[in-house]
Design a protein around this motif. Structure first.
Motif, short mmCIF file in Angstrom:
data_model
loop_
_atom_site.label_atom_id
_atom_site.label_comp_id
_atom_site.label_asym_id
_atom_site.label_seq_id
_atom_site.Cartn_x
_atom_site.Cartn_y
_atom_site.Cartn_z
N GLY A 196 -33.40 -22.85 18.82
CA GLY A 196 -34.37 -22.12 19.61
C GLY A 196 -34.49 -22.55 21.06
O GLY A 196 -35.60 -22.63 21.58
N ALA A 197 -33.36 -22.79 21.71
CA ALA A 197 -33.42 -23.21 23.12
C ALA A 197 -34.11 -22.17 23.99
O ALA A 197 -34.94 -22.51 24.84
CB ALA A 197 -32.01 -23.51 23.64
N LEU A 198 -33.78 -20.91 23.79
CA LEU A 198 -34.44 -19.85 24.56
C LEU A 198 -35.91 -19.75 24.19
O LEU A 198 -36.78 -19.60 25.06
CB LEU A 198 -33.76 -18.50 24.29
CG LEU A 198 -32.60 -18.09 25.18
CD1 LEU A 198 -32.02 -16.77 24.70
CD2 LEU A 198 -33.04 -17.98 26.63
N ALA A 199 -36.21 -19.82 22.90
CA ALA A 199 -37.59 -19.71 22.45
C ALA A 199 -38.46 -20.82 23.02
O ALA A 199 -39.66 -20.63 23.26
CB ALA A 199 -37.65 -19.73 20.92
N GLN B 250 -22.76 -18.28 18.77
CA GLN B 250 -23.82 -18.28 19.77
C GLN B 250 -25.18 -17.95 19.14
O GLN B 250 -26.20 -18.56 19.49
CB GLN B 250 -23.49 -17.27 20.87
CG GLN B 250 -22.27 -17.63 21.70
CD GLN B 250 -22.06 -16.66 22.84
OE1 GLN B 250 -22.97 -16.38 23.63
NE2 GLN B 250 -20.86 -16.12 22.96
N VAL B 251 -25.20 -16.99 18.21
CA VAL B 251 -26.45 -16.64 17.54
C VAL B 251 -26.94 -17.81 16.69
O VAL B 251 -28.14 -18.12 16.67
CB VAL B 251 -26.27 -15.38 16.69
CG1 VAL B 251 -27.53 -15.09 15.87
CG2 VAL B 251 -25.93 -14.18 17.57
N GLU B 252 -26.03 -18.49 16.00
CA GLU B 252 -26.40 -19.63 15.16
C GLU B 252 -27.04 -20.75 15.96
O GLU B 252 -28.01 -21.37 15.52
CB GLU B 252 -25.16 -20.14 14.42
CG GLU B 252 -24.67 -19.21 13.35
CD GLU B 252 -23.21 -19.42 12.98
OE1 GLU B 252 -22.68 -18.64 12.17
OE2 GLU B 252 -22.58 -20.35 13.52
N VAL B 253 -26.51 -21.02 17.13
CA VAL B 253 -27.07 -22.09 17.98
C VAL B 253 -28.53 -21.79 18.31
O VAL B 253 -29.40 -22.66 18.20
CB VAL B 253 -26.24 -22.25 19.27
CG1 VAL B 253 -26.95 -23.16 20.26
CG2 VAL B 253 -24.86 -22.81 18.95
N VAL C 66 -25.22 -20.34 4.27
CA VAL C 66 -24.72 -20.07 5.62
C VAL C 66 -24.25 -21.38 6.23
O VAL C 66 -25.06 -22.29 6.47
CB VAL C 66 -25.80 -19.43 6.50
CG1 VAL C 66 -25.20 -19.05 7.85
CG2 VAL C 66 -26.41 -18.21 5.83
N ALA C 67 -22.95 -21.50 6.42
CA ALA C 67 -22.37 -22.71 7.02
C ALA C 67 -22.00 -22.39 8.46
O ALA C 67 -20.85 -22.13 8.79
CB ALA C 67 -21.14 -23.15 6.23
N GLY C 68 -22.99 -22.40 9.32
CA GLY C 68 -22.79 -21.99 10.70
C GLY C 68 -22.11 -23.05 11.54
O GLY C 68 -22.54 -24.20 11.56
N ALA C 69 -21.07 -22.66 12.26
CA ALA C 69 -20.44 -23.58 13.20
C ALA C 69 -21.41 -23.96 14.31
O ALA C 69 -21.28 -25.02 14.94
CB ALA C 69 -19.18 -22.96 13.78
N GLY C 70 -22.40 -23.11 14.55
CA GLY C 70 -23.42 -23.40 15.56
C GLY C 70 -24.59 -24.21 15.04
O GLY C 70 -25.52 -24.50 15.79
N TYR C 71 -24.59 -24.57 13.77
CA TYR C 71 -25.64 -25.38 13.18
C TYR C 71 -25.30 -26.86 13.39
O TYR C 71 -24.24 -27.32 12.95
CB TYR C 71 -25.78 -25.10 11.69
CG TYR C 71 -26.32 -23.73 11.33
CD1 TYR C 71 -26.87 -22.89 12.29
CD2 TYR C 71 -26.29 -23.28 10.02
CE1 TYR C 71 -27.38 -21.65 11.96
CE2 TYR C 71 -26.80 -22.04 9.67
CZ TYR C 71 -27.34 -21.23 10.63
OH TYR C 71 -27.85 -20.00 10.30
N ASP C 72 -26.21 -27.60 14.02
CA ASP C 72 -25.90 -28.99 14.36
C ASP C 72 -26.56 -30.02 13.44
O ASP C 72 -26.37 -31.23 13.62
CB ASP C 72 -26.28 -29.29 15.81
CG ASP C 72 -27.78 -29.17 16.09
OD1 ASP C 72 -28.55 -28.93 15.14
OD2 ASP C 72 -28.17 -29.33 17.26
N GLY C 73 -27.33 -29.58 12.45
CA GLY C 73 -27.93 -30.53 11.52
C GLY C 73 -29.14 -31.26 12.05
O GLY C 73 -29.58 -32.25 11.45
N SER C 74 -29.70 -30.82 13.15
CA SER C 74 -30.82 -31.52 13.77
C SER C 74 -32.10 -31.35 12.96
O SER C 74 -32.26 -30.40 12.20
CB SER C 74 -31.04 -31.03 15.20
OG SER C 74 -31.25 -29.64 15.23
N ASP C 75 -33.02 -32.30 13.15
CA ASP C 75 -34.30 -32.27 12.45
C ASP C 75 -35.27 -31.35 13.20
O ASP C 75 -34.92 -30.79 14.25
CB ASP C 75 -34.87 -33.68 12.30
CG ASP C 75 -35.21 -34.35 13.63
OD1 ASP C 75 -35.39 -33.64 14.66
OD2 ASP C 75 -35.32 -35.59 13.66
N PRO C 76 -36.49 -31.16 12.69
CA PRO C 76 -37.43 -30.24 13.36
C PRO C 76 -37.80 -30.66 14.78
O PRO C 76 -38.36 -29.83 15.52
CB PRO C 76 -38.65 -30.26 12.44
CG PRO C 76 -38.07 -30.52 11.08
CD PRO C 76 -36.97 -31.51 11.33
#
Length: 290
Positions: free
Chosen positions: A121-124, A113-116, A204-214
């Motif tokens: 930065g959906a909340l941000a 959840q933290v990684e997502v 850091v290989a986060g399961a919550g990391y989706d590889g998206s661009d900026p």
């Protein structure tokens, strides 16, 4: 006659997965209590380095940045999990400890959840109270090679060079497939619960990391994925709380629910924040590459 089924509740605790943001983050034993939950003012050492070799004969030393540097602010956010059971029969009666089940689930999903949020930065982006929170893909990121797809190992080298500019060990954040390919190509090694590169940068290989661009876009073909580099990341986590949300009974549906929550704040000094578009299908390139 059929034997009665013996009710077994809970689950054997699983070892923590390596190379998550939670397992890689720098602990902060100096941050105690719960005052930080209301907001963090983080005063880093500064990002400008002015020192150079001098001859020692009346040297002139000029500092370019202001001291102290402007504090960074971060608003912690909640992560949560819940458990539900029927109030009818053995499947959900009083023998099921829903609070313990919710706690175990949150222990396993906290890092995800933290990684997502740390990546996208959906909340941000969506909540005014969190607008100042830094995240990997925010507007401060430097796009290496102009955002062009960069062969696998050259992309890793570019991130390593960007980390070196911060004069400290870097944290390289990437998707699990990207990290797997770097490891297969011999660019990484494992030491206990960490994945490291040749310069001891933390991977850091986060399961919550989706590889998206900026801009938040993901390559649907799977041929490319973005990776980012920062300085060392501190992750503040409050103890898991299963008492505040409490136990909720839905008498209409005959169900019981229980929730577990905790506060989280991933922070870094902001001195290094670069990203590269990794070409996952091209391991290397001609010497004239990036």
């Amino acid at each position: 006659m059929a034997r009665p089924k013996w009710p077994v509740t809970g689950q054997t605790p699983l070892p923590r997965r390596v190379a998550t943001l939670e397992t890689c983050a720098t602990p902060r034993p100096d941050v105690t209590g719960d005052r930080w939950i209301g907001g963090i003012s983080f005063d880093p050492d500064g990002c400008d380095f002015d020192g150079a070799a001098l001859d020692g004969a009346g040297p002139t030393m000029t500092i370019s940045d202001h001291d102290p540097s402007s504090p960074l602010e971060y608003r912690p956010f909640l992560v949560w999990e819940g458990a539900k059971a029927s109030t009818i029969g053995s499947s959900g009666g009083d023998g099921v400890d829903l609070a313990a089940r919710a706690r175990r689930k949150l222990e396993r999903s906290t890092s995800y959840q933290v990684e997502v949020e740390f990546w996208g930065g959906a909340l941000a982006q969506g909540a005014a109270d969190y607008a100042g929170n830094a995240y990997l893909t925010d507007g401060n990121v430097t796009q290496l090679n102009g955002g062009a797809a960069t062969p696998l190992l050259y992309a890793l080298a570019d991130l390593q060079a960007a980390a070196a500019a911060g004069r400290a060990r870097g944290y390289i954040h990437a998707t699990i497939p990207t990290v797997t390919l770097w490891l297969a190509a011999g660019g990484l090694r494992r030491e206990q619960n960490l994945l490291l590169d040749a310069f001891d940068n933390v991977i850091v290989a986060g399961a919550g990391y989706d590889g998206s661009d900026p801009d938040g876009a993901v390559d649907a073909t799977g041929e490319t994925a973005w990776a980012y580099v920062t300085g060392p990341v501190d992750l503040l986590l409050s103890p898991i709380d299963t008492s505040t949300p409490g136990d909720y009974v839905d008498f209409t549906a005959n169900t019981r629910e229980h929730y577990a929550v905790r506060w989280a704040a991933p922070i870094w000094d902001g001195c290094v924040q670069s990203g590269v578009n990794v070409d996952l299908c091209s391991p290397c390139c001609e010497p004239s590459g990036s």
